[in-house]
Write a protein that holds these residues in place. Structure first.
Motif, PDB file in Angstrom:
ATOM      1  N   CYS A   1       2.202   8.283 -41.871  1.00  0.00           N
ATOM      2  CA  CYS A   1       2.065   7.994 -43.299  1.00  0.00           C
ATOM      3  C   CYS A   1       0.586   8.108 -43.680  1.00  0.00           C
ATOM      4  O   CYS A   1      -0.305   7.848 -42.865  1.00  0.00           O
ATOM      5  N   LEU A   2       0.357   8.472 -44.916  1.00  0.00           N
ATOM      6  CA  LEU A   2      -1.000   8.727 -45.380  1.00  0.00           C
ATOM      7  C   LEU A   2      -1.790   7.432 -45.538  1.00  0.00           C
ATOM      8  O   LEU A   2      -1.363   6.506 -46.219  1.00  0.00           O
ATOM      9  N   ILE A   3      -2.940   7.369 -44.877  1.00  0.00           N
ATOM     10  CA  ILE A   3      -3.874   6.258 -45.062  1.00  0.00           C
ATOM     11  C   ILE A   3      -4.857   6.589 -46.172  1.00  0.00           C
ATOM     12  O   ILE A   3      -5.086   5.796 -47.080  1.00  0.00           O
ATOM     13  N   ARG A   4      -5.435   7.766 -46.097  1.00  0.00           N
ATOM     14  CA  ARG A   4      -6.457   8.163 -47.062  1.00  0.00           C
ATOM     15  C   ARG A   4      -6.510   9.686 -47.161  1.00  0.00           C
ATOM     16  O   ARG A   4      -6.303  10.389 -46.175  1.00  0.00           O
ATOM     17  N   ASP A   5      -6.782  10.160 -48.335  1.00  0.00           N
ATOM     18  CA  ASP A   5      -6.980  11.592 -48.597  1.00  0.00           C
ATOM     19  C   ASP A   5      -8.396  11.734 -49.129  1.00  0.00           C
ATOM     20  O   ASP A   5      -8.728  11.197 -50.188  1.00  0.00           O
ATOM     21  N   GLU A   6      -9.242  12.438 -48.402  1.00  0.00           N
ATOM     22  CA  GLU A   6     -10.654  12.512 -48.776  1.00  0.00           C
ATOM     23  C   GLU A   6     -11.164  13.940 -48.752  1.00  0.00           C
ATOM     24  O   GLU A   6     -10.829  14.720 -47.852  1.00  0.00           O
ATOM     25  N   VAL A   7     -12.001  14.256 -49.723  1.00  0.00           N
ATOM     26  CA  VAL A   7     -12.744  15.510 -49.711  1.00  0.00           C
ATOM     27  C   VAL A   7     -14.002  15.277 -48.892  1.00  0.00           C
ATOM     28  O   VAL A   7     -14.840  14.447 -49.233  1.00  0.00           O
ATOM     29  N   GLN A   8     -14.127  16.000 -47.782  1.00  0.00           N
ATOM     30  CA  GLN A   8     -15.249  15.813 -46.870  1.00  0.00           C
ATOM     31  C   GLN A   8     -16.465  16.647 -47.258  1.00  0.00           C
ATOM     32  O   GLN A   8     -17.577  16.348 -46.854  1.00  0.00           O
ATOM     33  N   GLY A   9     -16.231  17.708 -48.026  1.00  0.00           N
ATOM     34  CA  GLY A   9     -17.365  18.528 -48.423  1.00  0.00           C
ATOM     35  C   GLY A   9     -16.966  19.632 -49.379  1.00  0.00           C
ATOM     36  O   GLY A   9     -15.804  20.055 -49.425  1.00  0.00           O
ATOM     37  N   GLU A  10     -17.918  20.071 -50.184  1.00  0.00           N
ATOM     38  CA  GLU A  10     -17.744  21.216 -51.078  1.00  0.00           C
ATOM     39  C   GLU A  10     -18.900  22.175 -50.841  1.00  0.00           C
ATOM     40  O   GLU A  10     -20.020  21.758 -50.561  1.00  0.00           O
ATOM     41  N   GLY A  11     -18.608  23.469 -50.956  1.00  0.00           N
ATOM     42  CA  GLY A  11     -19.636  24.448 -50.655  1.00  0.00           C
ATOM     43  C   GLY A  11     -19.772  25.524 -51.710  1.00  0.00           C
ATOM     44  O   GLY A  11     -19.749  25.238 -52.904  1.00  0.00           O
ATOM     45  N   THR A  12     -19.855  26.759 -51.255  1.00  0.00           N
ATOM     46  CA  THR A  12     -20.031  27.907 -52.135  1.00  0.00           C
ATOM     47  C   THR A  12     -18.686  28.583 -52.334  1.00  0.00           C
ATOM     48  O   THR A  12     -17.636  28.041 -51.984  1.00  0.00           O
ATOM     49  N   ILE A  13     -18.713  29.787 -52.866  1.00  0.00           N
ATOM     50  CA  ILE A  13     -17.459  30.498 -53.114  1.00  0.00           C
ATOM     51  C   ILE A  13     -16.806  30.978 -51.822  1.00  0.00           C
ATOM     52  O   ILE A  13     -15.642  31.361 -51.826  1.00  0.00           O
ATOM     53  N   ASP A  14     -17.542  30.973 -50.705  1.00  0.00           N
ATOM     54  CA  ASP A  14     -16.934  31.480 -49.475  1.00  0.00           C
ATOM     55  C   ASP A  14     -17.193  30.638 -48.233  1.00  0.00           C
ATOM     56  O   ASP A  14     -16.861  31.032 -47.123  1.00  0.00           O
ATOM     57  N   GLN A  15     -17.766  29.453 -48.392  1.00  0.00           N
ATOM     58  CA  GLN A  15     -17.938  28.580 -47.243  1.00  0.00           C
ATOM     59  C   GLN A  15     -18.207  27.151 -47.698  1.00  0.00           C
ATOM     60  O   GLN A  15     -18.670  26.921 -48.812  1.00  0.00           O
ATOM     61  N   THR A  16     -17.877  26.224 -46.809  1.00  0.00           N
ATOM     62  CA  THR A  16     -18.129  24.818 -47.097  1.00  0.00           C
ATOM     63  C   THR A  16     -18.557  24.126 -45.813  1.00  0.00           C
ATOM     64  O   THR A  16     -18.053  24.468 -44.736  1.00  0.00           O
ATOM     65  N   PRO A  17     -19.498  23.209 -45.871  1.00  0.00           N
ATOM     66  CA  PRO A  17     -19.917  22.523 -44.653  1.00  0.00           C
ATOM     67  C   PRO A  17     -18.864  21.525 -44.189  1.00  0.00           C
ATOM     68  O   PRO A  17     -18.348  20.743 -44.977  1.00  0.00           O
ATOM     69  N   ALA A  18     -18.519  21.594 -42.922  1.00  0.00           N
ATOM     70  CA  ALA A  18     -17.569  20.646 -42.338  1.00  0.00           C
ATOM     71  C   ALA A  18     -17.997  20.399 -40.895  1.00  0.00           C
ATOM     72  O   ALA A  18     -18.311  21.345 -40.168  1.00  0.00           O
ATOM     73  N   TYR A  19     -18.009  19.134 -40.484  1.00  0.00           N
ATOM     74  CA  TYR A  19     -18.531  18.783 -39.177  1.00  0.00           C
ATOM     75  C   TYR A  19     -17.499  17.969 -38.406  1.00  0.00           C
ATOM     76  O   TYR A  19     -17.046  16.914 -38.892  1.00  0.00           O
ATOM     77  N   PRO A  20     -17.110  18.432 -37.216  1.00  0.00           N
ATOM     78  CA  PRO A  20     -16.113  17.701 -36.422  1.00  0.00           C
ATOM     79  C   PRO A  20     -16.463  16.230 -36.229  1.00  0.00           C
ATOM     80  O   PRO A  20     -15.587  15.366 -36.332  1.00  0.00           O
ATOM     81  N   ARG A  21     -17.724  15.927 -35.949  1.00  0.00           N
ATOM     82  CA  ARG A  21     -18.091  14.534 -35.682  1.00  0.00           C
ATOM     83  C   ARG A  21     -17.846  13.641 -36.893  1.00  0.00           C
ATOM     84  O   ARG A  21     -17.492  12.471 -36.745  1.00  0.00           O
ATOM     85  N   GLU A  22     -18.032  14.197 -38.119  1.00  0.00           N
ATOM     86  CA  GLU A  22     -17.804  13.395 -39.319  1.00  0.00           C
ATOM     87  C   GLU A  22     -16.322  13.134 -39.539  1.00  0.00           C
ATOM     88  O   GLU A  22     -15.924  12.045 -39.973  1.00  0.00           O
TER      89      GLU A  22
END
Length: 232
Positions: free
Chosen positions: A143-164
């Protein structure tokens, strides 16, 4: 005096609106075209003007009802006759659609209705102008605990980090996650970077008991499940 007086124009406009409302009420959504559905919404925001030309201009500019309500406020304001009230009306529809699909996701274990997750991700992200990386954190019952946007980027990439992602999962007590992001290009085909990121998060999660159930990529042309495609 012109051939058509002001009262005549008001009467014709009122008659048109009444007929369109009745057709919608009697026949449902399928009884009206995309531009007519936009008209019905704009009736409430622009009570004294003929909204048919505005609605048709929106379709001409954006191509469909969904694209029109998903357009940004600056884009919408470029349409002749669109003001703040009209923009708020259309963006309210977009926000309402997102909340409706989100409620379906919240209402039951995610794996029992995976299509609802896909529908929600598409409504929330598919038409965003830049890439957005989202994580759905789940408990032991999926069941869903939380829905979060972890990052926003450009038109062709977004920063995302496994550790975060893993750090946040631990904070929330999540035992599983579903990753999701959009491709503003419209094509949901995963890139090498998408696959590499997914594998890195899955490997980090395995070490502490957080399972990556899937990574969903959405775009205007559909969606791709990396789990179903055996990408990881």
């Amino acid at each position: 005096m012109t051939e058509e007086t002001v009262p005549d124009r008001k009467s014709a406009l009122a008659g048109h609106r009444q007929r369109l409302r009745k057709r919608f009420m009697d026949g449902g959504p399928e009884a009206v075209a995309d531009y007519e559905l936009l008209e019905l919404i704009l009736f409430l925001a622009i009570p004294r003007a003929d909204t048919k030309p505005i609605a048709k201009a929106l379709i001409d500019r954006f191509g469909s009802f969904a694209e029109a309500v998903s357009a940004s406020p600056p884009e919408l304001l470029q349409i002749k006759g669109m003001g703040e009230a009209g923009v708020v009306a259309l963006k309210t529809i977009a926000a309402g659609a997102e909340r409706l699909t989100r409620e379906v996701v919240h209402a039951q274990p995610i794996l029992s209705s995976f299509q609802a997750v896909v529908d929600y991700c598409r409504v929330a992200m598919a038409r965003q102008p830049v890439e957005q990386f989202r994580v759905l954190f789940l408990d032991k019952q999926n069941c869903l605990i939380r829905d979060e946007v972890q990052g926003e980027g450009t038109i062709d990439q977004t920063p995302a980090y496994p550790r975060e992602v893993i750090r946040r999962a631990l904070e929330l007590g999540a035992t599983a996650v579903i990753l999701a992001h959009n491709h503003p290009s419209g094509d949901p085909k995963p890139s090498k970077a998408d696959v590499t990121l997914t594998k890195a998060i899955a490997k980090a999660g395995d070490a502490i008991g957080v399972e990556v159930l899937d990574h969903i990529i959405v775009g205007r042309k559909g969606h791709v499940s990396l789990k179903a495609g055996l990408y990881f």
